[in-house]
Structure formats: structure tokens, C-alpha cells
Design an enzyme around this catalytic site. Structure first.
Site, PDB file in Angstrom:
ATOM      1  N   SER A  54       0.796  -1.235   0.000  1.00 43.87           N
ATOM      2  CA  SER A  54       0.000   0.000   0.000  1.00 43.87           C
ATOM      3  C   SER A  54       0.825   1.281   0.000  1.00 43.87           C
ATOM      4  O   SER A  54       0.241   2.376  -0.060  1.00 43.87           O
ATOM      5  CB  SER A  54      -0.947   0.013   1.209  1.00 43.87           C
ATOM      6  OG  SER A  54      -2.041  -0.832   0.979  1.00 43.87           O
ATOM      7  N   LYS A  57       0.046   3.792  -2.604  1.00 35.77           N
ATOM      8  CA  LYS A  57      -0.939   4.863  -2.468  1.00 35.77           C
ATOM      9  C   LYS A  57      -0.298   6.245  -2.359  1.00 35.77           C
ATOM     10  O   LYS A  57      -1.013   7.261  -2.417  1.00 35.77           O
ATOM     11  CB  LYS A  57      -1.845   4.579  -1.261  1.00 35.77           C
ATOM     12  CG  LYS A  57      -2.698   3.311  -1.428  1.00 35.77           C
ATOM     13  CD  LYS A  57      -3.625   3.098  -0.239  1.00 35.77           C
ATOM     14  CE  LYS A  57      -4.562   1.909  -0.454  1.00 35.77           C
ATOM     15  NZ  LYS A  57      -4.001   0.643   0.001  1.00 35.77           N
ATOM     16  N   SER A 109      -5.674   3.613   4.660  1.00 37.66           N
ATOM     17  CA  SER A 109      -5.112   2.763   3.612  1.00 37.66           C
ATOM     18  C   SER A 109      -6.218   2.028   2.864  1.00 37.66           C
ATOM     19  O   SER A 109      -6.083   0.853   2.506  1.00 37.66           O
ATOM     20  CB  SER A 109      -4.109   1.754   4.187  1.00 37.66           C
ATOM     21  OG  SER A 109      -3.295   1.211   3.157  1.00 37.66           O
TER      22      SER A 109
END
Length: 370
Positions: A54, A57, A109
Site C-alpha cells: 500500500s 498509495k 489505507s
């Protein structure tokens, strides 16, 4: 003999077990970067391509933060609700500001937030293409995105060094920096808490993103600001990432040396005076030139001053600029000022309008003085 053989086998097994791990820390790869200058302060296996979970991101969030109207209300597409993995718990058909989805992306997240941003900001395929285009623009040649969330993909990878560069660039965006530094965000019935515990554990922490998949392991990008300097740390596949990042950031800041290149009032150089009662006037630093240099960084003092000044000269008049540069980045700067008043000498010939124009042009452009 058997004991020795067993000992040798155990040692070999230990070496193989540690193979591929970055020295000194638990990470498979890590990088510590000066966000101000781009200098790599520390790292191991930092150019090795690995999945990043993640922390993907960061790119998704940067592109969202650049949207010209984050306050516009969007409707959550049905395909973006109930997405696999971590979530901000969007509901199909729900309407909310795009800004809230950005916070859900970076604090919670949310994979649903990532898919929602991609869909409402041009469509998923085009958005992922934009992610890869921006990576190329930033010179990230070992970075590729298959999706906006960070779920594992066959060609979804980056390196610790390039991820640090991306984070340093993203932090230049004020909206992005504000979001990732937020510990808690409430909007309507939602209250979102930042997964990045370093915001609470580390003095000076300003972001940026956590990540985990079974394939990628624990991934973390952190940033902290102390002594006027910003440091970014990245670990990929690190089972002890919180402690490793604290140690990495501490090492970077503990190695910083507060350096002074000049004091306010000191003479930087002498500038010729045209048609004046004195041939030169001293150019002095308006303020101190002081900055913290991180371990491994080198900086230079650069002076840009007028090639000459035309009398009468007023004390305190600006006559140049002094800068301290590290890898082309200005760490600190101050004006150069005329130290004295110099009256005009009427007995000297006027240099004329052409020379006055050249003087004005030199003042506009400045001239480097070594």
C-alpha cells in the site's frame, strides 16, 4: 569432526537465511534520503525491485491531491465498495467530498478509496496509466504500477530508493503533506485514524504511508523534519519496521552538523564604484548563513554580486545575493548589502546612459563572484 560439520552447516544456513536482507536492519531493502537535496544518506539493496504493497498509495494520493476541486462531491461506484483488503468502508452510491476519500486512502489505507479515486478521476485504466507516466516523468525507471491500491501484481514493483524519491516529491504538494501528517480526521459519521504510528512515536514525524501484503511483507515509508531538514526513510519487507525507522531517522539527524558559512555583517567581497569618491564598497552579508548538513552531504557558498555600482551609493542598498547550495538545492540564502555610503565625485566623467543600462542589466541578472 561431526560437531564441526554440524557447526559449519548451521553457519551456512544462517548466512543463507540472511541472504537478501539489508545489512544492519530487518528489511529486504531500505533507503534513507534527504528530501531537501535528494542525497542518498544510507541504504542497502536500495535499487532492488520489490513489491511495495500500500505504499503504492503515495502515487495515488499525489495524483488525487493535484485534483483542482477536492471539495467536489463524488458518487461511489458500485465496483469500489467491498474491495479486498483494508478499507475506509465506502458504500455503493454514497456521495461524499473527494477530499474525504483522499483522507480515507492515506489514513485508513483504503483499497476501496484507491479504486474510487481511480474511477472518478478519469477511469481506472487511464488513472493507472497516469501513475506510470508520472513515474517516468520523475525518472523512476524501476517503478511500475498495475493498480492504484498496492495489491500484488506481476509487474507491480518499485525500489526503496525510488519510493523515497517519490515520497520526497509528493511531500512538496501542500495538500498531500497536510493529509499524511494528519493523525485523525473526522467527517460526518466517519472518524479515521492514521495507521502510521510514527506520527505518535517519533518527534518531528510528518508522514507518510504504511503497507502490507503477504507477498510484499511489511512496507513503510516515513518522513521527519528536524533542524530545518527533512529525511525520508523506506523499508521493504521489514518485520521490525517501526524500530528500524526510528533508528534510521535518528542516525540521519544525529549525524547532522550545524554549519555556518558566514555571519551577518561580514564582508563577502568588494564591488567597484563608478564615479564615486571611493573606488570600491564592501558587500556584506545581511544575515547569518547557517544550515544543518546531513552526514555525507557537501555544500558550497555561491555569491552573485553586481559587477560595479554607480555612485552615489547608499549604505544598506542591496548589491547581490549569497546562497549555500547542496546538490543544486538552496539550503539557505541572504542578500548582500553595501556596507558604506559612497558619495558621487563630480570631477569624474559620467559613464553615460549605456553604462547605466548595462549596470541595471547586471543587477537584474546578477554575476557570480568566486
Amino acid at each position: 569432526m561431526r560437531v564441526k560439520n554440524r557447526l559449519l552447516v548451521c553457519m551456512l544456513f544462517a548466512v543463507l537465511l540472511c541472504a537478501g536482507r539489508a545489512a544492519a536492519y530487518s528489511a529486504a531493502a531500505y533507503a534513507v534520503l534527504s528530501a531537501d537535496t535528494g542525497a542518498l544518506l544510507d541504504g542497502a539493496q536500495h535499487d532492488r525491485r520489490l513489491p511495495m504493497a500500500s505504499t503504492t498509495k503515495i502515487m495515488t494520493g499525489l495524483l488525487a491531491a493535484e485534483d483542482p476541486d477536492l471539495n467536489r462531491r463524488i458518487t461511489v461506484p458500485a465496483a469500489c465498495a467491498g474491495v479486498e483488503g483494508s478499507s475506509m468502508y465506502l458504500e455503493a452510491g454514497e456521495t461524499l467530498p473527494l477530499r474525504d476519500v483522499l483522507y480515507g486512502l492515506m489514513l485508513c489505507s483504503g483499497n476501496d478509496a484507491a479504486e474510487c479515486i481511480a474511477e472518478v478521476c478519469g477511469g481506472r485504466a487511464d488513472f493507472v496509466a497516469r501513475m506510470n507516466a508520472r513515474a517516468r516523468q520523475l525518472g523512476l525507471v524501476d517503478t511500475h504500477f498495475d493498480n492504484p491500491s498496492g495489491l500484488d501484481g506481476e509487474t507491480h514493483y518499485t525500489t526503496a530508493h525510488e519510493l523515497a524519491k517519490l515520497a520526497a516529491f509528493a511531500l512538496q504538494n501542500e495538500t498531500f503533506a497536510e493529509v499524511v501528517a494528519t493523525e485523525r480526521y473526522a467527517s460526518g459519521a466517519r472518524t479515521m485514524v492514521n495507521h502510521n504510528k510514527l506520527l505518535r512515536l517519533y518527534d518531528g514525524a510528518i508522514g507518510v504511508k504504511t503497507g502490507f501484503t503477504r507477498t510484499a511483507g511489511r512496507c513503510l515509508v516515513s518522513a521527519a523534519r528536524r533542524q530545518g531538514r527533512t529525511v525520508v526513510a523506506v523499508t521493504l519487507n521489514d518485520g521490525d519496521d517501526w524500530n528500524d525507522h526510528i533508528a534510521m531517522l535518528d542516525a540521519a539527524f544525529d549525524g547532522a552538523v550545524q554549519t555556518t558559512w558566514a555571519r551577518g555583517g561580514e564582508t563577502a567581497c568588494d564591488i567597484p564604484v563608478q564615479a564615486g569618491r571611493a573606488k570600491t564598497v564592501a558587500a556584506v552579508y545581511a544575515d547569518d548563513l547557517t544550515a544543518a548538513l546531513l552526514a555525507g552531504e557537501q555544500a558550497e557558498l555561491r555569491l552573485s554580486a553586481a559587477p560595479f555600482v554607480y555612485a552615489p551609493v547608499q549604505r544598506g542598498a542591496v548589491c547581490g545575493l549569497a546562497q549555500v547550495l547542496c546538490d543544486g538545492t538552496v539550503l539557505c540564502e541572504t542578500e548582500l548589502l553595501c556596507a558604506d555610503t559612497v558619495a558621487a565625485d563630480a570631477t569624474q566623467a559620467d559613464t553615460g546612459y549605456w553604462e547605466r543600462f548595462l549596470l541595471w542589466l547586471d543587477r537584474v541578472r546578477g554575476r557570480e563572484v568566486r
